[in-house]
Design an enzyme around this catalytic site. Structure first.
Site, short mmCIF file in Angstrom:
data_model
loop_
_atom_site.label_atom_id
_atom_site.label_comp_id
_atom_site.label_asym_id
_atom_site.label_seq_id
_atom_site.Cartn_x
_atom_site.Cartn_y
_atom_site.Cartn_z
CE LYS A 145 -0.19 2.51 4.47
NZ LYS A 145 -0.12 3.72 3.64
CD GLU A 177 1.64 11.87 3.32
OE1 GLU A 177 2.22 10.85 2.94
OE2 GLU A 177 1.07 11.95 4.42
CG LEU A 201 2.24 6.67 6.00
CD1 LEU A 201 3.14 5.71 5.25
CD2 LEU A 201 2.38 6.46 7.50
C1 PLP Z 1 0.66 4.30 2.54
C2 PLP Z 1 0.83 5.76 2.29
C3 PLP Z 1 1.92 6.27 1.55
C4 PLP Z 1 2.88 5.40 0.76
O1 PLP Z 1 3.54 4.45 1.53
P1 PLP Z 1 4.11 3.12 0.86
O2 PLP Z 1 4.67 2.37 2.00
O3 PLP Z 1 5.15 3.54 -0.12
O4 PLP Z 1 2.95 2.44 0.20
C5 PLP Z 1 2.08 7.65 1.50
N1 PLP Z 1 1.21 8.48 2.09
C6 PLP Z 1 0.15 8.03 2.76
C7 PLP Z 1 -0.78 9.02 3.38
C8 PLP Z 1 -0.08 6.67 2.89
O5 PLP Z 1 -1.16 6.23 3.56
#
Ligand code: PLP
Length: 289
Positions: A145, A177, A201
């Site tokens: 992240k 995603e 992620l």
């Molecule tokens: C943060 C994020 C998510 C979702 O993650 P959560 O923990 O459910 O908020 C999905 N994809 C990306 C690219 C992200 O940055």
């Protein structure tokens, strides 16, 4: 105004400053999290903060605090700001160094965090939202992240400019995603979602949903699916900390099934709300059907 957190200091927002050579500012050299707060309580905080430590480790950034210390600081930040329903945004950068790409000898990680009131998107969760598809042009470490979000931002901007809520990313024919969410389809009573590899992620909301599937009797296959499978799915939804379980009703202006949120998606929304209420207490606003 509000109080913000800078390392272990609680400052008035106007007094917070960033070094012009902070590596987060110059390179996006850092990692972040968004934690949901319902009724003054953090939801799945441990999962989020554990993932922050994992993201940091993957970029060889050592965090100068423990998970317990971080949790205590965020609790205080939340209380100082009297946050009821909203988010905590937190990030850690590799700190300031004279501008050079390689890491400085001495790393002084900089933690910053603030809170924001954000209502649950109950209207969108009731009606469902539109998405578009666009090629996934990001790097190959999407499991981190990272503060580097240009690939995600360009995709989201494309979605918004076309009247969509989210951009669904794909590598060749494979859906990976969303630009800031995970993507799920349901076909023949089985839910499909991309496995947690370097290409996505691994969302905390995604993990919650996988736990709920067993309880509601929904079969799960963590395997990649194609754009064609998405288009022809019985149901589709996206999931993230702020969007929760968000039904997708059309993709590139073509309806998913009959264009209404699906039954399994509704069951997952219900299970998710119940899970939140177990951890954070009764919700003041719920999804109306
Ligand atoms: C943060 C994020 C998510 C979702 O993650 P959560 O923990 O459910 O908020 C999905 N994809 C990306 C690219 C992200 O940055």
């Amino acid at each position: 105004m509000g109080t913000i957190l800078v390392n272990d200091q609680f400052l008035d927002r106007v007094n917070g400053t960033v070094d012009i050579e902070d590596r987060g500012y110059q390179f996006g050299d850092g990692v972040y999290e968004v934690v949901r707060v319902y009724g003054g309580k953090m939801f799945t905080a441990e999962e989020h903060l554990t993932r922050l430590f994992e993201s940091a480790e993957k970029i060889f950034l050592k965090l100068p605090f423990t998970l317990e210390e971080l949790t205590a600081r965020l609790e205080k930040l939340m209380d100082d700001n009297q946050l009821d329903t909203g988010i905590i945004y937190l990030q850690v950068t590799r700190g300031a160094s004279s501008r050079q790409h390689h890491f400085p000898q001495e790393q002084n990680a900089v933690l910053t965090a603030y809170t924001k009131e954000v209502a649950r998107p109950v209207k969108d969760m009731s009606a469902g939202v539109k998405a578009i598809t666009t090629p996934d042009v990001r790097w190959l470490r999407c499991d981190i992240k990272s503060l580097n979000l240009l690939g995600n931002l360009l995709a989201k901007q494309e979605a918004v400019s076309k009247g969509g809520f989210e951009a669904i990313l794909h590598r060749d024919e494979t859906v990976t995603e969303g630009s800031s969410s995970n993507i799920f389809i349901i076909s023949n009573n089985t839910m499909y979602t991309h496995p947690a590899t370097n290409l996505i992620l691994n969302g905390i909301t995604r993990r919650e949903i996988l736990k709920h599937c067993a309880n509601i009797g929904l079969q799960v296959a963590e395997r990649p699916f194609t754009l064609d499978e998405l288009k022809n799915a019985d149901e589709a939804f996206m999931a993230s900390t702020t969007a929760e379980v968000m039904p997708l009703t059309s993709i590139n202006d073509e309806l998913i099934a009959n264009g209404a949120p699906g039954n399994w998606t509704r069951k997952l929304q219900e299970a998710f709300e119940t899970g939140v209420e177990k951890e954070c207490g009764a919700l003041t606003e719920t999804i109306t059907l």
